[in-house]
Design an enzyme around this catalytic site. Structure first.
Site, PDB file in Angstrom:
ATOM      1  N   HIS A   1     -80.395  18.408 -25.278  1.00 54.96           N
ATOM      2  CA  HIS A   1     -78.959  18.094 -25.214  1.00 54.96           C
ATOM      3  C   HIS A   1     -78.279  18.645 -23.964  1.00 54.96           C
ATOM      4  O   HIS A   1     -77.337  18.029 -23.461  1.00 54.96           O
ATOM      5  CB  HIS A   1     -78.237  18.651 -26.453  1.00 54.96           C
TER       6      HIS A   1
ATOM      7  N   THR B   1     -80.598  41.878 -23.490  1.00 56.15           N
ATOM      8  CA  THR B   1     -80.120  40.925 -24.494  1.00 56.15           C
ATOM      9  C   THR B   1     -80.135  39.481 -24.006  1.00 56.15           C
ATOM     10  O   THR B   1     -80.036  38.556 -24.824  1.00 56.15           O
ATOM     11  CB  THR B   1     -78.656  41.235 -24.876  1.00 56.15           C
TER      12      THR B   1
HETATM   13  C1  RB5 Z   1     -79.444  47.133 -19.389  1.00 57.22           C
HETATM   14  O1  RB5 Z   1     -79.427  48.339 -20.094  1.00 57.22           O
HETATM   15  C2  RB5 Z   1     -78.797  46.031 -20.219  1.00 57.22           C
HETATM   16  O2  RB5 Z   1     -77.430  46.207 -20.268  1.00 57.22           O
HETATM   17  C3  RB5 Z   1     -79.164  44.674 -19.662  1.00 57.22           C
HETATM   18  O3  RB5 Z   1     -80.546  44.523 -19.670  1.00 57.22           O
HETATM   19  C4  RB5 Z   1     -78.635  43.472 -20.410  1.00 57.22           C
HETATM   20  O4  RB5 Z   1     -78.893  43.561 -21.769  1.00 57.22           O
HETATM   21  C5  RB5 Z   1     -77.252  43.077 -20.116  1.00 57.22           C
HETATM   22  O5  RB5 Z   1     -76.736  42.077 -20.616  1.00 57.22           O
END
Ligand code: RB5
Length: 153
Positions: free
Chosen positions: A99, A68
């Site tokens: 910024h 993410t």
């Molecule tokens: C791994 O599964 C996942 O938790 C990692 O890649 C990330 O998204 C963590 O913030």
């Protein structure tokens, strides 16, 4: 020549490869901090490598990728002098430079596809920090790092 360091966990391998290729096409010097296989790894270990190099001045800028982008952002922003920005669209990528003068771009390998990641890196690289009132705000972050004892006075 700008020195970059790029790292990911297993959730960001494909995007990391595309980011490195984009940077090298632009003539940058790039250190690949891993990971380099599909095995499950812990994102903080790679955030430490990349953010540590940027914080110590061993790299000018960095890119981090996890599933993410959230975990990488959390870990990278513990380092003094690091301004890591998790971005999901081109506006955010551009603003993170104009910024916030972000010195680490963070992407989610399960959030953006490879062509989008290339566009985000390009938007970040092409943007210019505007300084002025934005520098005063960054100075407050630097002052906070001192107050919290994260850097020598
Ligand atoms: C791994 O599964 C996942 O938790 C990692 O890649 C990330 O998204 C963590 O913030």
């Amino acid at each position: 020549m700008q020195r970059f360091v790029v790292g990911s966990d297993h959730g960001g391998i494909d995007v990391k490869g595309a980011v490195i290729a984009t940077l090298e096409r632009r003539g940058a010097q790039v250190v690949d901090a891993g990971t380099n296989g599909p095995a499950s790894v812990d994102y903080p270990d790679f955030a430490v490598k990349v953010a540590g190099m940027v914080s110590r001045g061993e790299a000018d800028q960095g890119v981090l990728v996890c599933g993410t982008g959230i975990g990488m952002s959390m870990a990278a922003n513990k380092f003094p002098g690091v301004r890591a920005a998790l971005v999901t669209d081109e506006f955010m990528a551009r603003m993170s430079r104009e910024h916030n003068n972000a010195n680490i771009l963070v992407l989610g390998g399960r959030v953006v596809d490879v062509p989008t990641a290339e566009k985000l890196v390009t938007a970040w690289l092409d943007a210019t920090f505007e300084g002025g009132r934005h520098q005063s705000r960054l100075d407050k972050i630097t002052a906070l790092e001192r107050e919290l004892g994260l850097v020598k006075q």
